[in-house]
Design a protein around this motif. Structure first.
Motif, PDB file in Angstrom:
ATOM      1  N   GLY A   1      32.873  36.835  22.391  1.00 15.99           N
ATOM      2  CA  GLY A   1      32.417  36.951  23.466  1.00 15.99           C
ATOM      3  C   GLY A   1      31.660  38.307  23.051  1.00 15.99           C
ATOM      4  O   GLY A   1      30.620  38.699  24.111  1.00 15.99           O
ATOM      5  N   ALA A   2      31.425  39.465  22.211  1.00 21.07           N
ATOM      6  CA  ALA A   2      30.876  40.083  21.891  1.00 21.07           C
ATOM      7  C   ALA A   2      28.803  39.693  22.432  1.00 21.07           C
ATOM      8  O   ALA A   2      28.420  40.083  22.700  1.00 21.07           O
ATOM      9  CB  ALA A   2      31.154  40.884  20.464  1.00 21.07           C
ATOM     10  N   LEU A   3      29.007  38.482  21.536  1.00 21.70           N
ATOM     11  CA  LEU A   3      26.944  37.789  21.719  1.00 21.70           C
ATOM     12  C   LEU A   3      26.922  37.911  22.875  1.00 21.70           C
ATOM     13  O   LEU A   3      25.599  38.102  23.309  1.00 21.70           O
ATOM     14  CB  LEU A   3      27.174  36.680  20.123  1.00 21.70           C
ATOM     15  CG  LEU A   3      26.257  36.203  20.147  1.00 21.70           C
ATOM     16  CD1 LEU A   3      25.361  37.358  19.578  1.00 21.70           C
ATOM     17  CD2 LEU A   3      26.424  34.878  19.667  1.00 21.70           C
ATOM     18  N   ALA A   4      28.088  36.996  23.334  1.00 23.90           N
ATOM     19  CA  ALA A   4      27.831  36.596  24.666  1.00 23.90           C
ATOM     20  C   ALA A   4      27.207  37.322  26.096  1.00 23.90           C
ATOM     21  O   ALA A   4      26.770  37.383  26.769  1.00 23.90           O
ATOM     22  CB  ALA A   4      29.018  35.826  25.564  1.00 23.90           C
ATOM     23  N   PHE A   5      28.363  38.620  25.400  1.00 27.49           N
ATOM     24  CA  PHE A   5      28.109  40.257  26.400  1.00 27.49           C
ATOM     25  C   PHE A   5      26.770  40.136  26.651  1.00 27.49           C
ATOM     26  O   PHE A   5      25.807  41.228  27.183  1.00 27.49           O
ATOM     27  CB  PHE A   5      29.425  40.959  26.592  1.00 27.49           C
ATOM     28  CG  PHE A   5      28.699  42.210  27.747  1.00 27.49           C
ATOM     29  CD1 PHE A   5      30.220  41.516  28.666  1.00 27.49           C
ATOM     30  CD2 PHE A   5      28.821  42.848  27.874  1.00 27.49           C
ATOM     31  CE1 PHE A   5      29.868  42.594  29.826  1.00 27.49           C
ATOM     32  CE2 PHE A   5      28.830  43.897  28.947  1.00 27.49           C
ATOM     33  CZ  PHE A   5      29.983  43.755  29.541  1.00 27.49           C
ATOM     34  N   TYR A   6      26.375  40.560  25.363  1.00 20.84           N
ATOM     35  CA  TYR A   6      24.666  41.600  24.628  1.00 20.84           C
ATOM     36  C   TYR A   6      24.567  40.562  25.950  1.00 20.84           C
ATOM     37  O   TYR A   6      22.960  40.916  25.568  1.00 20.84           O
ATOM     38  CB  TYR A   6      24.908  41.384  23.435  1.00 20.84           C
ATOM     39  CG  TYR A   6      23.891  41.861  22.417  1.00 20.84           C
ATOM     40  CD1 TYR A   6      23.348  42.961  22.415  1.00 20.84           C
ATOM     41  CD2 TYR A   6      23.126  40.383  22.075  1.00 20.84           C
ATOM     42  CE1 TYR A   6      21.590  42.821  22.301  1.00 20.84           C
ATOM     43  CE2 TYR A   6      21.066  40.925  21.337  1.00 20.84           C
ATOM     44  CZ  TYR A   6      21.176  42.510  21.806  1.00 20.84           C
ATOM     45  OH  TYR A   6      19.915  43.155  21.047  1.00 20.84           O
ATOM     46  N   ILE A   7      24.042  39.238  25.113  1.00 19.74           N
ATOM     47  CA  ILE A   7      23.037  38.109  25.536  1.00 19.74           C
ATOM     48  C   ILE A   7      22.794  38.441  27.149  1.00 19.74           C
ATOM     49  O   ILE A   7      21.954  38.321  27.471  1.00 19.74           O
ATOM     50  CB  ILE A   7      23.135  36.596  24.911  1.00 19.74           C
ATOM     51  CG1 ILE A   7      22.927  36.287  24.043  1.00 19.74           C
ATOM     52  CG2 ILE A   7      22.167  35.822  26.073  1.00 19.74           C
ATOM     53  CD1 ILE A   7      24.065  35.271  23.762  1.00 19.74           C
ATOM     54  N   ARG A   8      23.695  38.217  27.342  1.00 18.50           N
ATOM     55  CA  ARG A   8      23.862  38.160  29.696  1.00 18.50           C
ATOM     56  C   ARG A   8      25.207  37.969  29.867  1.00 18.50           C
ATOM     57  O   ARG A   8      26.131  37.761  29.383  1.00 18.50           O
ATOM     58  CB  ARG A   8      23.545  37.161  30.156  1.00 18.50           C
ATOM     59  CG  ARG A   8      22.857  37.354  31.248  1.00 18.50           C
ATOM     60  CD  ARG A   8      22.270  36.243  32.232  1.00 18.50           C
ATOM     61  NE  ARG A   8      20.866  36.129  31.851  1.00 18.50           N
ATOM     62  CZ  ARG A   8      19.889  35.184  31.712  1.00 18.50           C
ATOM     63  NH1 ARG A   8      20.916  34.392  32.569  1.00 18.50           N
ATOM     64  NH2 ARG A   8      18.583  35.247  31.392  1.00 18.50           N
ATOM     65  N   PRO A   9      26.036  39.044  30.551  1.00 14.68           N
ATOM     66  CA  PRO A   9      27.538  39.454  30.650  1.00 14.68           C
ATOM     67  C   PRO A   9      27.896  38.667  31.529  1.00 14.68           C
ATOM     68  O   PRO A   9      29.048  37.945  31.322  1.00 14.68           O
ATOM     69  CB  PRO A   9      27.181  40.739  31.819  1.00 14.68           C
ATOM     70  CG  PRO A   9      26.020  41.969  31.908  1.00 14.68           C
ATOM     71  CD  PRO A   9      25.379  40.820  30.647  1.00 14.68           C
ATOM     72  N   VAL A  10      26.865  37.575  32.453  1.00 14.34           N
ATOM     73  CA  VAL A  10      27.431  36.572  33.160  1.00 14.34           C
ATOM     74  C   VAL A  10      27.283  35.485  32.544  1.00 14.34           C
ATOM     75  O   VAL A  10      28.513  34.342  32.916  1.00 14.34           O
ATOM     76  CB  VAL A  10      26.015  35.575  34.269  1.00 14.34           C
ATOM     77  CG1 VAL A  10      25.163  35.608  33.657  1.00 14.34           C
ATOM     78  CG2 VAL A  10      26.468  34.893  35.488  1.00 14.34           C
ATOM     79  N   PHE A  11      27.085  35.215  31.264  1.00  9.32           N
ATOM     80  CA  PHE A  11      27.370  34.472  30.280  1.00  9.32           C
ATOM     81  C   PHE A  11      28.742  34.208  30.214  1.00  9.32           C
ATOM     82  O   PHE A  11      29.527  33.446  29.484  1.00  9.32           O
ATOM     83  CB  PHE A  11      26.777  34.427  29.222  1.00  9.32           C
ATOM     84  CG  PHE A  11      26.684  33.394  28.228  1.00  9.32           C
ATOM     85  CD1 PHE A  11      26.544  32.163  28.185  1.00  9.32           C
ATOM     86  CD2 PHE A  11      26.358  34.051  27.342  1.00  9.32           C
ATOM     87  CE1 PHE A  11      26.682  30.644  28.121  1.00  9.32           C
ATOM     88  CE2 PHE A  11      26.507  32.457  26.005  1.00  9.32           C
ATOM     89  CZ  PHE A  11      26.603  31.187  26.275  1.00  9.32           C
TER      90      PHE A  11
ATOM     91  N   SER B   1      34.497  33.185  29.092  1.00  3.79           N
ATOM     92  CA  SER B   1      35.941  34.051  29.478  1.00  3.79           C
ATOM     93  C   SER B   1      37.159  32.746  29.268  1.00  3.79           C
ATOM     94  O   SER B   1      38.352  33.627  28.635  1.00  3.79           O
ATOM     95  CB  SER B   1      36.016  35.142  30.644  1.00  3.79           C
ATOM     96  OG  SER B   1      36.397  34.409  32.080  1.00  3.79           O
ATOM     97  N   PRO B   2      37.119  31.964  30.159  1.00  2.25           N
ATOM     98  CA  PRO B   2      38.640  31.169  30.360  1.00  2.25           C
ATOM     99  C   PRO B   2      38.323  30.521  28.630  1.00  2.25           C
ATOM    100  O   PRO B   2      39.945  30.459  27.687  1.00  2.25           O
ATOM    101  CB  PRO B   2      37.958  29.778  31.023  1.00  2.25           C
ATOM    102  CG  PRO B   2      37.373  30.454  32.069  1.00  2.25           C
ATOM    103  CD  PRO B   2      36.557  31.410  30.931  1.00  2.25           C
TER     104      PRO B   2
END
Length: 724
Positions: A540-550, A555-556
């Protein structure tokens, strides 16, 4: 609706069905693949190695989804049209009563709850007795139990059951000394000893229940169709009490009719065998279904752990038909009570199914049987493939973010405003086509659930059996929501199991837990799910770092991992399951209108569990206590032991030493292996019983003095498996 056996076995019609079915699967998979490849291509006018890898994974995974969707869709169409005439049950005309033949009902057991096993068998026996066709059936309890308590309790329970139902000569109990090749070896041992006396064999699991009508109908179908080797029923999940177990049985009961109808549409005479609640023609099974030894060692090679799919393929290879009778009522089983118990079972199934990889190209197997084996493999291998696909998507999203010169972490709204793109799992795509692909995937995944609900809502009576229309819709939404959270956790479980199997880490043979007595405790949940939480947080941290929409797209998936501990504990609690039932949610027809067999089983077990339990200090060795102390149990036990050849002097000294230790120091001084040795030695058991009652109390361990006092109190209501 009746069909003759000759009409049922029509190769051209069967081939036409399969052509239609697999053409649909191919067309849907092809369209989705073309759409995905086109989106990749449009993005930058070429396919990179990463995109090619993702496309290959997408094809494999989407084909699996399409196969399930078309199966459900076919079942839906059949149901709308009033049913499928080409079912093997339709070879029996209404009111017809064909001749039956000698049938053995076999129940392999391994350290199971003795009361549940024998009360289940009592219900099956009584139900069959009421049909008036009992004379064609014999019952065999095939025990592989290796615990001293289990051994004695099973013997006593067998004798008690035979006395109470008049079952001597109809109900047999066999204890196997060497548990070779697990359940498959247990059944094979039965077939070697007694198989040739019977034309058919019905295999039950320890938690199986089948009505007498179902058993009679299965044997009648075999008699009517002499070319059939196996008929598999579709057992319903019942008796779940925890929220997890009740969700599984609700989903099984509501969704499975569509899949069963769809499976029968394309399988026809090449169905599958699921290991229990099925009738088997014994002679061809003995002649053709011996399991091969796989190359290499366990867990990936060696003896086959999951035998049923292979036996169906071998039976079909020998020219015998295998049918699915999904429309037979009165066939039940129980499921695991918690998510972790379900994972433990999946660990064993995973290893067994992965072994089937060796057999995908086995000589002489039918293509449909190869597909069955492949579907079994993919049921577990698809999880690490999904995980890999999503991880590659994360890498792809990171690369895209950088290649477009946007700062990592730029909002999706900004990207959309700049490029007019949409995003699926972080991959920028043309908005309309991306949305089409996304919606297509979601429809394929969830359509079967909503088609099932639609069919049930159409029938008022059927909806009432699920608690009413409003409760049915609410229950479905609850099941869908929770299944979304459970899917990523199961994905991580299965991925781990696949990797472990490939690394050579096998599983031990353990008793399957079925009752919902204590749920999941916090310690077990933390140890089991901590890696899931860590993985979810890092991802999740990596995904948010890449792009919040990602991150929000993921998130599910992430939520299921991060909240796996409270989800696992909550679903395993009895009180939540009961609260849902009291609220009218996730009910099944077997709960709202329980059949006779399930009602009787519940009442019988309630009576069993009312009885006084032995003292805690005696409970661990209560079987041994009874076999030594109680003259009735001692006599039953000794009478069932094999005659031994003359023992050597060393053996006699060994047993004399064990006997003295047992009486002077108590059972706690002996290892389990030593207790089992004594239990299997008739001379020792007779000597122990005589010596225990002859010796003065001062020459006995305190444990035995307490046992004698307890026995004297309970002699009017002996504490056995059936009276606890």
């Amino acid at each position: 609706m009746t069909i003759t056996p000759h009409e049922l076995n029509a190769p051209r019609k069967i081939a036409r069905r399969r052509r239609v079915f697999f053409t649909l699967v191919f067309m849907i998979t092809g369209a989705a693949t073309w759409l995905m490849a086109d989106l990749f291509w449009r993005f930058d006018g070429r396919l990179t190695p990463l995109e090619c890898a993702m496309l290959v994974l997408f094809v494999i995974l989407f084909a699996q989804i399409a196969l399930g969707f078309v199966t459900a869709l076919t079942g839906f169409v059949i149901s709308i049209r009033g049913g499928d005439r080409r079912q093997i049950a339709n070879t029996i005309a209404p009111g017809e009563s064909p001749q039956l033949a000698g049938t053995a009902v076999v129940m392999p057991v391994f350290n199971e709850d003795v009361s549940r096993v024998f009360e289940g068998l009592r219900v099956v026996f009584r139900s069959l007795q009421e049909t008036g066709r009992l004379e064609h059936f014999d019952f065999f309890i095939l025990s592989d139990s290796n615990q001293p308590n289990q051994l004695v309790q099973e013997e006593v329970a067998w004798v008690e059951l035979c006395k109470q139902v008049g079952g001597f000569g109809k109900i047999f109990y066999r204890k196997r000394r060497q548990q070779i090749n697990k359940k498959a070896g247990n059944v094979a041992d039965f077939l070697r000893r007694w198989g040739r006396k019977y034309r058919y064999m019905v295999v039950l699991d320890a938690d199986s229940i089948m009505s007498g009508d179902a058993l009679v109908k299965l044997v009648a179908m075999m008699e009517k169709n002499p070319g059939v080797g196996i008929i598999q029923t579709a057992p319903r999940l019942v008796n779940g009490e925890t929220l997890y177990a009740r969700l599984q049985q609700f989903a099984n009961r509501l969704y499975s009719p569509l899949f069963l109808a769809g499976l029968n549409f394309w399988q026809q005479d090449t169905g599958n065998y699921w290991g229990h609640n099925a009738v088997i023609r014994v002679q061809p099974f003995i002649e053709h279904c011996g399991l091969p030894e796989l190359p290499g060692h366990e867990p990936f090679g060696g003896r086959i752990l999951s035998h049923d799919f292979v036996e169906a393929a071998l039976m079909r290879k020998a020219g015998w038909q295998v049918w699915l009778a999904g429309d037979i009522e009165g066939t039940y089983e129980e499921g695991p009570p918690t998510l972790i118990d379900s994972a433990k079972r999946d660990r064993r199934w995973c290893q067994g199914n992965m072994q089937h990889s060796w057999l995908l190209l086995a000589k002489g197997f039918r293509p449909v049987n190869r597909l069955h084996l492949l579907m079994g493999v993919m049921a577990y291998v698809s999880s690490p493939l999904w995980l890999l696909f999503m991880m590659l998507g994360t890498v792809y999203a990171f690369g895209v973010a950088n290649s477009h010169g946007r700062a990592v972490g730029e909002s999706f709204a900004g990207a959309l405003a700049t490029h007019g793109d949409a995003s699926v799992f972080g991959m920028p795509m043309q908005a309309t086509e991306a949305l089409t692909l996304f919606l297509l995937t979601m429809v394929m995944l969830f359509a079967s659930k909503f088609m099932s609900v639609f069919l049930t809502l159409k029938n008022r009576d059927a909806a009432e059996s699920f608690g009413g229309r409003k409760n049915l819709v609410a229950s479905t939404l609850l099941e869908v929501a929770l299944s979304v959270f459970l899917a990523p956790v199961n994905m991580l479980f299965h991925s781990k199991f696949v990797v472990y199997t490939l690394l050579g880490k096998g599983v031990s043979w353990v008793t399957q837990k079925r009752g919902g007595d204590d749920g999941t405790d916090w310690r077990e949940a933390i140890i089991t799910h901590a890696p899931h939480i860590a993985f979810g947080l890092a991802w999740g941290a990596l995904a948010f770092y890449i792009r919040p929409v990602f991150f929000w797209w993921l998130s599910p998936v992430l939520a299921g991992m991060v909240f796996s501990i409270p989800i696992s504990i909550g679903l395993g609690k009895l009180r939540f399951g009961r609260a849902a039932a009291e609220a009218g949610l996730i009910l099944t027809p077997e709960e709202t209108r329980p059949p006779y067999e399930l009602r009787r089983l519940r009442l019988n077990l309630e009576e069993c569990y009312k009885q006084m339990r032995p003292l805690d200090v005696l409970r661990a060795d209560y079987g041994l206590l009874q076999a030594v102390l109680d003259p009735y149990v001692n006599a039953v036990h000794v009478s069932m032991l094999r005659q031994k050849e003359t023992s050597s002097e060393e053996a006699r000294e060994y047993f004399a030493h064990l006997r003295d230790r047992l009486l002077l120091d108590g059972p706690g001084a002996l290892a389990q292996k030593e207790k089992m040795s004594l239990l299997h030695d008739a001379e020792s058991m007779i000597w122990l019983h005589r010596e225990l009652w002859r010796r003065p109390a001062r020459d006995l361990a305190e444990w035995w003095r307490l046992a004698v006092r307890q026995y004297n109190v309970l002699t009017t209501t002996p504490v056995t498996a059936l009276y606890r």
